[in-house]
Structures are given as C-alpha cells and as structure tokens.
Design a protein around this motif. Structure first.
Motif, short mmCIF file in Angstrom:
data_model
loop_
_atom_site.label_atom_id
_atom_site.label_comp_id
_atom_site.label_asym_id
_atom_site.label_seq_id
_atom_site.Cartn_x
_atom_site.Cartn_y
_atom_site.Cartn_z
N ALA A 293 0.85 -1.20 0.00
CA ALA A 293 0.00 0.00 0.00
C ALA A 293 0.88 1.25 0.00
N GLU A 294 1.97 1.17 0.77
CA GLU A 294 2.90 2.32 0.82
C GLU A 294 3.57 2.52 -0.55
N ALA A 295 4.04 1.41 -1.13
CA ALA A 295 4.74 1.51 -2.42
C ALA A 295 3.82 2.01 -3.52
N LYS A 296 2.55 1.58 -3.47
CA LYS A 296 1.61 1.95 -4.54
C LYS A 296 0.81 3.21 -4.18
N LYS A 297 1.16 3.81 -3.03
CA LYS A 297 0.49 5.02 -2.57
C LYS A 297 -1.02 4.86 -2.46
N LEU A 298 -1.42 3.68 -1.94
CA LEU A 298 -2.85 3.43 -1.71
C LEU A 298 -3.21 4.00 -0.34
N ARG A 299 -3.50 5.29 -0.31
CA ARG A 299 -3.74 5.97 0.96
C ARG A 299 -5.10 5.64 1.56
N ASN A 300 -5.94 4.95 0.79
CA ASN A 300 -7.27 4.59 1.34
C ASN A 300 -7.28 3.16 1.86
N PHE A 301 -6.10 2.60 2.12
CA PHE A 301 -6.02 1.27 2.73
C PHE A 301 -5.47 1.42 4.14
N SER A 302 -6.12 0.78 5.10
CA SER A 302 -5.55 0.76 6.45
C SER A 302 -5.84 -0.59 7.10
#
Lengths: 363, 85
Positions: free
Chosen positions: A154-163
């Motif tokens: 998620a960090e690498a793909k900049k998926l900021r809506n994943f937690s």
C-alpha cells in the motif's frame, strides 16, 4: 503430488501407532497450540485411537477464538463508519461480538467484504479510491507476513485509502501465559508447524529449556501428527525433554527470515487482549509510527462501550484447556454452529466446532 | 487460520506474483515474503495468497523413511543438531 499424499497413507500410519501403543509409562497430557492441528486430530480420529494413558488437549491455537469481544466490537463499529468498507477473512464473519457478528452488521446493509487474501483488500482499495478500505487483520505469526506485505505494498503503490486494524497475536507469549497460569498439566506439546515455518522451529526451544516440556514441531497430515506424538512420548518416557522437528520438509530451524523481517519492519509489540486470558503483555502486533498512515487505530479512533460476554459461553476455559467443550451445558443445545454463542463453536478451527462435527462419529 | 496448501508454480509474473496450480485450480499468488527464488515446477506452500515456503521434496522423502524407522527418529540428537537434518 503423490509424495505429499503419502503422509495420509494409513498403511504407513499403522507401525507408528503400534509403537505409540507399545510404549509403557504413566498418564500424560499432550497439548497442541494450533487450530489446524485441532481439526486434523479430530478429522483423522487420532484422539480415539490413542492409548488410555495419552490425553490430548487443545490450547489457545485458534486466532479467531482468542479474539476478544472488545476487538470484535471495534470491527463492527469500523464497518459502520461512513465511507468505510471493512474487509476481513471469512473465518471472522459469524463470530458473535458483544451484540452482533460482522455477518449481522453486513445484513443491516453495512459494507463488510470477505477476502481470501490481503491482496484482494489492496485490489478493493485500488478499485474504490473514494472509499476507505479497512482490513480487520487477525492471525498469528503465520498470517502476519501477509498483513505486513499488504502495508508495504500500500505504501509503495500510494494506496492511501487502505488501512489495517491489527488484532494479530503471537503464539509464544500465549503459550507461556497458559503454562504460567498452572491450571492445566502439560507434559508435551505438538508445536504449530506453520507458525514455526515463519519464526523457526528453534523459537520453540523455550519449552524444553525453560519449562522442561518436550515439543515436536508437526505438520498437518495424520502421519505427521502420529510421528510427533510418538516423538513426544519417547522424550517424556526417557525424561529427556528436547525439540524435534517432524515437519522439516517445510520448517527450518531459523524459519523464514524474509517473511519475519517484513513483520518486524511494519509492526512492533504491544499488549493484547486474549479471550480467556485477558491482557498478555507484548503478545500483539501494532503498526509502527512510521506506518501510522495505514493504521486504522490511529486513523479512526473510536469510543467503544465496554464489551460483554455471553454468560453461558465457556470458550475462555476451553481455550485454556481447563474445560472440554462437552463440559459446557450450552454445547450442542443453546450453542451450535448454526447459532453459536461463542467463537469456539463458529470457527472451523474451534474446539467446540471440531467436537460437534467429528466427535460424534469418532470412536 | 494457519491453514496452508501446497501449490505448483506454473509461471512467474511481474510485481513478485506467480501463477500457481492448487489441486487443479489456477490462482495468482504473491512471492513477496518467500525467502529465496521460486521457479516454474517448484512446489510452494500458500497461506492467504502468499507463498511462505518452498516444499523440500527430498526432505519429505527422508521424513517418510524416518517415520518408518522410528528407532532412529527417537534417538537423541547430537548437540545443536536437528535429527532430521
């Protein structure tokens, strides 16, 4: 793969069983710390073919079962937050919290998605950029790398809506808590094979070294479990507690350093609440500050009312090995897999479910 | 929960992914936490979509042989050595 099927071959099992039966010694209690072993032991009927001296016990090895009602209530509250889609493994869906299960929350119209893998949760996040995907992550050391990998991706793909809402726990502090309570006599331990594949067989050396308890790391086929049991009995009868690894086709002494390295990079230890045990220090995995952007606890702080337990449910005692499922008056009556009062009956790996499904046809 | 299933690697894909065969069903899984390389034809153990270990076929064969000769299996191991190594 016929080689692996050989580990289910009853002709190969017979001589191991004969050897177990030929052993002479006093009564012994052998505990497994893995829900997968609980199911495999019941399904293969191993309990029913053991000699009378051997009592087999199930410990707190089912991560669904040890999840506290407080954590289940938090997951339900997260699913009800506007804009959130709660994703989790299927095992969690029917587990009753204080008032409702996630299946009931979903039935009320809130978005609860069952996923097979954290990879699917990442796909949900990519497909729904306008929604917040919160992954309710349970599991032990085996499952933690998949959660760590998801956060790193998620960090690498900049998926900021994943937690991630992490309620992941470590088996060794759980095992130590159980042994330190001294409520149940454990003469030998069947060590969890897939946990050991990650943290290494050697991580379980504390049992012989600190507690004088022999341990055999085991796979999940009937032959594995019989051979592990035989090895444990041999060590008990010889008075020589040690660690043996009967699952060396998978488990290395040092484990999977890459997988555990990912876990250590993403998580740090914190206290965790276990059903039946209460808080066990340094037994849970929390996201490090560095990954706060992917931490559902930090991003969605919630004020959850104190949790409640069903008064008739004895899951906690079953998980500590001090009660058998059949000791519970609700078992098979008020509590069934269709209408479970507690997680030990609903989880496929729960002791109560295993008793319910297999005990009747065993012996 | 810690259930893991054996799978045969069919094809390596981008992004540390691989196509595998799990009992006749094809599925895309991640090799991200696998320690070491996997190649088509290798058997790996899959847990919740991630390969966590390669399956050591020689070790599996040796284990079966050891299970059959239990005297050796229960012999005390030399200091620091895995009796199965």
């Amino acid at each position: 793969m016929s080689l692996l099927a050989s580990f289910r071959d009853s002709a190969r099992a017979k001589p191991i069983l004969e050897r177990i039966r030929a052993r002479r010694g006093g009564p012994v209690s052998i505990m497994e710390f893995c829900g997968g072993h609980t199911v495999a032991i019941f399904r293969s009927g191993i309990r029913s073919v053991m000699p009378e001296r051997v009592r087999m016990l199930s410990g707190p090895g089912c991560p669904v079962c040890v999840t506290s009602n407080a954590d289940l209530d938090r997951a339900a509250a997260l699913a009800k937050l506007p804009g959130v889609i709660l994703a989790t493994y299927g095992d969690m869906l029917k587990v009753p919290g204080s008032h409702e299960s996630l299946a009931e929350v979903k039935a009320q119209g809130y978005p609860v998605e069952v996923v097979y893998s954290t990879l699917d949760a990442l796909k949900l996040a990519a497909a729904h950029p306008d929604r917040e995907i919160v992954f309710f992550g349970i599991g032990f050391e085996t499952t933690a790398p998949a959660a760590a990998a998801a956060v790193l991706q998620a960090e690498a793909k900049k998926l900021r809506n994943f937690s991630l809402c992490s309620v992941m726990k470590l088996t060794i502090p759980g095992a130590k808590a159980l042994l330190s309570m001294g409520e149940v006599n454990v003469d030998g331990v069947i060590g969890p094979g897939h946990v050991a594949s990650i943290i290494g067989a050697d991580a379980w050396r504390f049992l012989p070294e600190e507690y004088g308890i022999p341990v055999a790391i085991s796979g999940f086929e009937p032959l594995d479990l019989l051979a592990a049991t035989d090895a444990i009995l041999g060590m008990i009868d010889d008075g020589a507690p040690d660690l043996v690894n009967t699952y060396s086709r998978i488990v290395k002494p040092e484990g999977n350093r890459k997988a555990w390295g990912a876990v250590e990079r993403v998580f740090e230890l914190r206290g965790a609440s276990w059903r039946g045990f209460g808080d066990i220090p340094a037994s849970g995995l929390a996201l490090r500050e560095e990954f706060a952007a992917f931490d559902a606890d930090r991003r969605f702080p919630l004020d959850i009312p104190p949790s409640e337990e069903h008064p008739a449910c004895r899951c906690g005692e079953v998980l500590r090995g001090v009660a058998e499922p059949t000791d519970c008056t609700a078992f098979g009556a008020a509590c069934t897999p269709e209408h479970p009062l507690g997680p030990c009956m609903v989880s496929s790996e729960g002791s109560c479910a295993a008793y319910y499904h297999y005990k009747r046809q065993a012996v | 929960m810690c259930l893991a299933v054996p799978a045969k690697v069919l094809e390596l894909r981008d992004d540390d992914m691989a196509l595998v065969d799990i009992s006749g069903t094809q599925r895309e899984i991640s090799l991200m936490v696998l320690d070491g390389d996997a190649a088509p034809g290798d058997y790996v153990l899959i847990h919740v979509g991630y390969a966590i270990e390669k399956i050591d076929e020689e070790e599996a064969q040796r284990t079966l042989e050891l299970f059959a000769q239990m005297e050796e299996f229960n012999a005390p191991a030399p200091e620091g050595e895995d009796p199965f190594a």
